[in-house]
Enzyme design. Structure first.
Site, PDB file in Angstrom:
ATOM      1  CG  ASP A  66      -0.594  -0.289   2.765  1.00  0.00           C
ATOM      2  OD1 ASP A  66       0.961  -0.314   2.628  1.00  0.00           O
ATOM      3  OD2 ASP A  66      -0.495  -0.780   3.385  1.00  0.00           O
ATOM      4  CG  ASN A 135      -8.685  -0.868  12.564  1.00  0.00           C
ATOM      5  OD1 ASN A 135      -7.963  -1.549  11.311  1.00  0.00           O
ATOM      6  ND2 ASN A 135      -9.467   0.570  11.281  1.00  0.00           N
ATOM      7  CD  GLU A 142      -8.562   1.815   7.752  1.00  0.00           C
ATOM      8  OE1 GLU A 142      -8.484   0.565   8.780  1.00  0.00           O
ATOM      9  OE2 GLU A 142      -8.079   1.928   7.561  1.00  0.00           O
TER      10      GLU A 142
HETATM   11  C1  GLP Z   1      -0.508   0.382   8.524  1.00  0.00           C
HETATM   12  C2  GLP Z   1      -0.571  -0.797   7.147  1.00  0.00           C
HETATM   13  C3  GLP Z   1      -0.444  -1.837   7.468  1.00  0.00           C
HETATM   14  C4  GLP Z   1       0.212  -2.563   8.551  1.00  0.00           C
HETATM   15  C5  GLP Z   1      -0.143  -1.646  10.020  1.00  0.00           C
HETATM   16  C6  GLP Z   1       0.388  -1.877  10.979  1.00  0.00           C
HETATM   17  O1  GLP Z   1      -0.871   0.936   8.871  1.00  0.00           O
HETATM   18  N1  GLP Z   1      -0.813   0.403   6.112  1.00  0.00           N
HETATM   19  O2  GLP Z   1      -0.157  -2.463   6.379  1.00  0.00           O
HETATM   20  O3  GLP Z   1       0.577  -3.640   9.034  1.00  0.00           O
HETATM   21  O4  GLP Z   1      -0.294  -0.724   9.818  1.00  0.00           O
HETATM   22  O5  GLP Z   1       0.809  -1.118  11.359  1.00  0.00           O
HETATM   23  P1  GLP Z   1       2.068  -1.341  12.705  1.00  0.00           P
HETATM   24  O6  GLP Z   1       2.884  -2.945  12.961  1.00  0.00           O
HETATM   25  O7  GLP Z   1       2.989  -0.025  13.243  1.00  0.00           O
HETATM   26  O8  GLP Z   1       1.443  -2.112  14.004  1.00  0.00           O
END
Ligand code: GLP
Length: 241
Positions: A66, A135, A142
């Site tokens: 993404d 979430n 989402e």
């Molecule tokens: C982001 C990304 C995800 C990621 C998630 C968790 O928003 N789009 O791909 O897995 O948040 O992030 P973290 O690993 O920092 O908790």
């Protein structure tokens, strides 16, 4: 399969061993890459293994999951910059085979369709690595995202913007281009990583609760080849269902 690691270091080692094993078996592996804090240990271990001559990424193709929209690749907040900084700049994935959604394209739908096509042309995703949002989001899919979604422009949940940008949330991007749930589910294999007690409730709901679009990661229960590597803290709510 769920593997519970004692802590973050062990989680990262298990994940790195899995990725290296897949690259050794298939030199031209097509890999989906996440941003976020969770894969940092994995990336750093992969860089160390590469430096030690224990893994060779010269045949590998990568697709970032993404990207914030509209954020240019050179913006330090971009996921492109993130994956470069923490992984791609330090290993030998050829630059022309490290892909990211074109998040400055004036027509996001076209950019997304082109991204899906590039994945198909590369032979499809062999292994997608995923983190998980509090979430239940995977990539930027989402809660409420249709299970048949593909790469597209998405609006970020308010909660996600707050978690990801903290005090800078007011000036943060509110949208992203993200692989869809169907894009992710079509990967031959999925490696899901979750660490820390903040993730425990959502890990429990995702891996042990009902499969529902309200918890996007819950669809992974239906993936034929899922390895979830979670540390003890993140696994804390898995027994309570
Ligand atoms: C982001 C990304 C995800 C990621 C998630 C968790 O928003 N789009 O791909 O897995 O948040 O992030 P973290 O690993 O920092 O908790």
């Amino acid at each position: 399969m769920v593997q519970v690691a004692a802590g973050y270091r062990e989680l990262s080692s298990i994940a790195a061993a899995l990725v290296c094993a897949r690259v050794r078996v298939k030199q031209d592996l097509v890999l989906g890459l996440p941003a976020g804090r969770t894969p940092l240990g994995l990336y750093s271990q992969l860089v160390n293994l590469y430096r030690a001559g224990l893994v060779d990424f010269s045949g590998v193709t990568t697709f970032n999951l993404d990207e914030y929209y509209p954020v240019p690749p050179q913006d330090p907040r971009s996921f492109y910059a993130f994956t470069r900084r923490h992984f791609l700049d330090h290993v030998n994935v050829p630059a022309n085979r490290a892909h990211a959604p074109a998040a400055t394209h004036p027509h996001p739908a076209e950019a997304c369709a082109a991204y899906e096509l590039e994945i198909v042309r590369a032979g499809g995703l062999d292994l997608v690595i995923l983190g998980i949002g509090q979430n239940g989001h995977i990539g930027f899919n989402e809660p409420g995202t249709a299970f048949d979604s593909r790469t597209r422009l998405v609006e970020l949940a308010e909660h996600t913007v707050r978690v990801n940008f903290g005090r800078a949330a007011a000036h943060a991007p509110r949208a992203a281009l993200s692989m869809g749930i169907a894009t992710i589910m079509e990967a031959a294999e999925v490696l899901l990583l979750a660490s820390g007690r903040d993730k425990a409730p959502i890990v429990g709901r995702s891996l042990c609760g009902p499969v529902t679009p309200e918890v996007p990661a819950s669809i992974l229960q239906r993936h034929p080849l899922l390895t979830a590597v979670v540390d003890r803290e993140a696994a804390a709510a898995m027994g309570n269902r």
